[in-house]
Design an enzyme around this catalytic site. Structure first.
Site, PDB file in Angstrom:
ATOM      1  N   ASP A 133       0.869  -1.187   0.000  1.00  0.00           N
ATOM      2  CA  ASP A 133       0.000   0.000   0.000  1.00  0.00           C
ATOM      3  C   ASP A 133       0.906   1.237   0.000  1.00  0.00           C
ATOM      4  OD1 ASP A 133      -1.689  -2.181   0.703  1.00  0.00           O
ATOM      5  OD2 ASP A 133      -3.093  -0.833   1.707  1.00  0.00           O
ATOM      6  N   LYS A 196      -7.002   3.344  -3.422  1.00  0.00           N
ATOM      7  CA  LYS A 196      -7.405   3.364  -2.018  1.00  0.00           C
ATOM      8  C   LYS A 196      -7.598   4.815  -1.587  1.00  0.00           C
ATOM      9  CE  LYS A 196      -5.271   2.152   2.473  1.00  0.00           C
ATOM     10  NZ  LYS A 196      -4.161   1.433   3.126  1.00  0.00           N
ATOM     11  N   LYS A 232     -10.311   0.219  -2.480  1.00  0.00           N
ATOM     12  CA  LYS A 232     -10.205   0.066  -1.016  1.00  0.00           C
ATOM     13  C   LYS A 232     -10.491   1.387  -0.318  1.00  0.00           C
ATOM     14  CE  LYS A 232      -6.958  -1.079   2.723  1.00  0.00           C
ATOM     15  NZ  LYS A 232      -5.601  -1.557   3.082  1.00  0.00           N
TER      16      LYS A 232
END
Length: 270
Positions: A133, A196, A232
């Site tokens: 991430d 995300k 996400k």
């Protein structure tokens, strides 16, 4: 690709659509199914300066045993930690099928050199991370240096090897939905496997309007290229009711193909 020509977003229209999603009535049996799906989509996260090996061990245990007293509860999708804890998490999760995600790239600020970010990423992957991430350079994005942001994501994607890359836009710092759409486009075209919303360190974190704009960017990119990108939302999603509202939004914007943890995740630390 000219990112300055990214589509403009009708904010009132987005808020109107979100309000409609939130009025859907869901039968009890569908709620139970939906909540099982949502649990299986969680990236169970600890990203604190005071994280210890004990905390990470407990989190990995929790990821595999959400409620030992009830049958039929799935595991979460992944445990998300700092790079220094990846090796430990990998060992603790063993053959459970729960993946290990690691933040990287000078998380959460992203204020560092590309060399440091690439090293950070490679360390996480070499330690066994299944997923990375990363954060985009919001300062460069807000200065209009879209190609800088694109090139940086592409470099990190290369450093990931076989690990899947989730690109955090930190939407709370992007201020407008037009910017959220543009940042989504940049991330997808640069090689993101997921986009995300947030690090969870900035307020507001995930919101439904921002998530809808990102889901629509994924939909349009899929229509154009045939490539599926994951989504996400992270930060502040903490109740069953809200999780179900997000799943309704995913289903009605992208369809059932996205309703699994291969393509949709919730970031959650509590």
């Amino acid at each position: 690709y000219d990112f300055s020509k990214s589509p403009l977003i009708d904010q009132v229209g987005v808020e109107e659509r979100v309000a409609r999603f939130n009025t859907r009535s869901i039968k009890k049996s569908s709620k139970v199914e939906g909540l099982k799906i949502a649990i299986n989509m969680i990236d169970l996260t600890t990203l604190e300066g005071k994280d210890t090996e004990g905390k990470v061990r407990q989190l990995c245990y929790k990821a595999q045993h959400l409620h030992d007293g009830m049958t039929g509860i799935p595991t979460v999708a992944a445990v998300c930690v700092y790079p220094t804890f990846v090796k430990l998490a990998k060992k603790e999760l063993g053959s459970s099928g729960v993946k290990v995600a690691s933040v990287a790239t000078a998380f959460p600020s992203g204020q560092s050199t590309l060399g440091v970010k690439v090293t950070d990423t490679k360390f996480a992957v070499d330690s066994g991370a299944d997923e990375v991430d990363m954060v985009i350079s919001r300062g460069e994005f807000l200065s209009g240096n879209y190609n800088f942001v694109f090139d940086e994501i592409a470099s990190i994607k290369e450093a990931c090897g076989n690990a899947r890359l989730k690109v955090i836009l930190e939407t709370g710092e992007l201020t407008t939905l037009d910017n959220v759409r543009r940042a989504s486009e940049i991330a997808m075209r640069a090689g993101a496997d997921f986009i995300k919303t947030s690090t969870g360190k900035i307020q507001p974190a995930a919101t439904q309007p921002v998530t809808l704009v990102m889901l629509e960017a994924i939909r349009d990119y899929y229509y154009e290229t045939g490539i599926m990108i994951g989504m996400k939302p992270a930060g502040g999603i903490s109740t069953a009711k809200v999780a179900l509202q997000y799943l309704v939004m995913v289903r009605e914007t992208l369809g059932n193909a996205w309703l699994n943890n291969e393509w949709f995740r919730f970031g959650a630390s509590s």
